[in-house]
Design a protein around this motif. Sequence first.
Motif, PDB file in Angstrom:
ATOM      1  N   VAL A  66       0.869  -1.174   0.000  1.00 16.94           N
ATOM      2  CA  VAL A  66       0.000   0.000   0.000  1.00 16.94           C
ATOM      3  C   VAL A  66       0.908   1.228   0.000  1.00 16.94           C
ATOM      4  O   VAL A  66       1.755   1.368   0.873  1.00 16.94           O
ATOM      5  CB  VAL A  66      -0.922   0.037   1.244  1.00 16.94           C
ATOM      6  CG1 VAL A  66      -1.845   1.247   1.176  1.00 16.94           C
ATOM      7  CG2 VAL A  66      -1.703  -1.253   1.397  1.00 16.94           C
ATOM      8  N   ARG A  67       0.738   2.093  -0.985  1.00 14.58           N
ATOM      9  CA  ARG A  67       1.539   3.312  -1.063  1.00 14.58           C
ATOM     10  C   ARG A  67       0.735   4.484  -0.523  1.00 14.58           C
ATOM     11  O   ARG A  67      -0.418   4.672  -0.886  1.00 14.58           O
ATOM     12  CB  ARG A  67       1.937   3.611  -2.500  1.00 14.58           C
ATOM     13  CG  ARG A  67       2.746   4.917  -2.596  1.00 14.58           C
ATOM     14  CD  ARG A  67       3.304   5.167  -3.960  1.00 14.58           C
ATOM     15  NE  ARG A  67       4.136   4.034  -4.339  1.00 14.58           N
ATOM     16  CZ  ARG A  67       4.309   3.636  -5.601  1.00 14.58           C
ATOM     17  NH1 ARG A  67       3.716   4.266  -6.577  1.00 14.58           N
ATOM     18  NH2 ARG A  67       5.074   2.601  -5.860  1.00 14.58           N
ATOM     19  N   LEU A  68       1.352   5.255   0.361  1.00 18.91           N
ATOM     20  CA  LEU A  68       0.748   6.495   0.840  1.00 18.91           C
ATOM     21  C   LEU A  68       1.326   7.619  -0.009  1.00 18.91           C
ATOM     22  O   LEU A  68       2.530   7.891   0.021  1.00 18.91           O
ATOM     23  CB  LEU A  68       1.049   6.725   2.317  1.00 18.91           C
ATOM     24  CG  LEU A  68       0.502   8.016   2.913  1.00 18.91           C
ATOM     25  CD1 LEU A  68      -1.003   8.140   2.700  1.00 18.91           C
ATOM     26  CD2 LEU A  68       0.846   8.100   4.392  1.00 18.91           C
ATOM     27  N   LYS A  69       0.481   8.233  -0.807  1.00 15.83           N
ATOM     28  CA  LYS A  69       0.922   9.273  -1.746  1.00 15.83           C
ATOM     29  C   LYS A  69       0.216  10.576  -1.387  1.00 15.83           C
ATOM     30  O   LYS A  69      -0.931  10.783  -1.740  1.00 15.83           O
ATOM     31  CB  LYS A  69       0.572   8.840  -3.169  1.00 15.83           C
ATOM     32  CG  LYS A  69       1.199   9.668  -4.237  1.00 15.83           C
ATOM     33  CD  LYS A  69       0.968   9.031  -5.599  1.00 15.83           C
ATOM     34  CE  LYS A  69       1.731   9.792  -6.645  1.00 15.83           C
ATOM     35  NZ  LYS A  69       1.638   9.140  -7.946  1.00 15.83           N
ATOM     36  N   VAL A  70       0.912  11.415  -0.645  1.00 15.47           N
ATOM     37  CA  VAL A  70       0.337  12.687  -0.201  1.00 15.47           C
ATOM     38  C   VAL A  70       0.966  13.832  -0.983  1.00 15.47           C
ATOM     39  O   VAL A  70       1.964  13.656  -1.682  1.00 15.47           O
ATOM     40  CB  VAL A  70       0.542  12.904   1.320  1.00 15.47           C
ATOM     41  CG1 VAL A  70      -0.141  11.809   2.117  1.00 15.47           C
ATOM     42  CG2 VAL A  70       2.015  12.992   1.678  1.00 15.47           C
ATOM     43  N   ALA A  71       0.400  15.012  -0.840  1.00 23.68           N
ATOM     44  CA  ALA A  71       0.933  16.204  -1.509  1.00 23.68           C
ATOM     45  C   ALA A  71       2.370  16.452  -1.055  1.00 23.68           C
ATOM     46  O   ALA A  71       2.706  16.262   0.121  1.00 23.68           O
ATOM     47  CB  ALA A  71       0.061  17.411  -1.192  1.00 23.68           C
ATOM     48  N   VAL A  72       3.203  16.867  -1.973  1.00 25.57           N
ATOM     49  CA  VAL A  72       4.611  17.116  -1.688  1.00 25.57           C
ATOM     50  C   VAL A  72       4.769  18.090  -0.523  1.00 25.57           C
ATOM     51  O   VAL A  72       5.569  17.862   0.394  1.00 25.57           O
ATOM     52  CB  VAL A  72       5.340  17.640  -2.947  1.00 25.57           C
ATOM     53  CG1 VAL A  72       6.740  18.126  -2.613  1.00 25.57           C
ATOM     54  CG2 VAL A  72       5.396  16.566  -4.014  1.00 25.57           C
ATOM     55  N   GLY A  73       4.002  19.162  -0.516  1.00 28.69           N
ATOM     56  CA  GLY A  73       4.100  20.158   0.549  1.00 28.69           C
ATOM     57  C   GLY A  73       3.788  19.585   1.916  1.00 28.69           C
ATOM     58  O   GLY A  73       4.433  19.934   2.911  1.00 28.69           O
TER      59      GLY A  73
END
Length: 131
Positions: A66-73
């Motif tokens: 499972v990949r957690l992909k959040v906003a870069v900021g």
Amino acid sequence: MKIQITGVPGSGKTTATEDLKVSKIDIATYTGRDRETQFIRDAMSHRSSLLIESACGCEIPGTKVVRLKVAVGSAQQNFYTREKCELPASLIALYNDVMIPCHYIAYDTESLKEIVKELIKENKEDKRQRT
């Protein structure tokens, strides 16, 4: 069931799963030249449900990723709060390029938690049906 959780440093992997009642290992706690090898050995030798946390993931047979992909900021802010130094956007791009393929993508920590809970629940139900 063994579940790998991947995502750039500061994305919230640890925070999202800290209240789940399941064993966990995190590559960040391993040190030394052979840390990845030992991390993989520990993950493979574990016999019960296990959350396996690392930024890019490792090739561990039989795991769901499972990949957690959040906003870069957001990741940069969390990383700065924790480490007191900046995580460059170029490094985040590099992490994203080398992550192992995933089965699921969560775009926030609540979604990550729900996916992990559902995978654990499904695994328990599968075990009940086999017995």
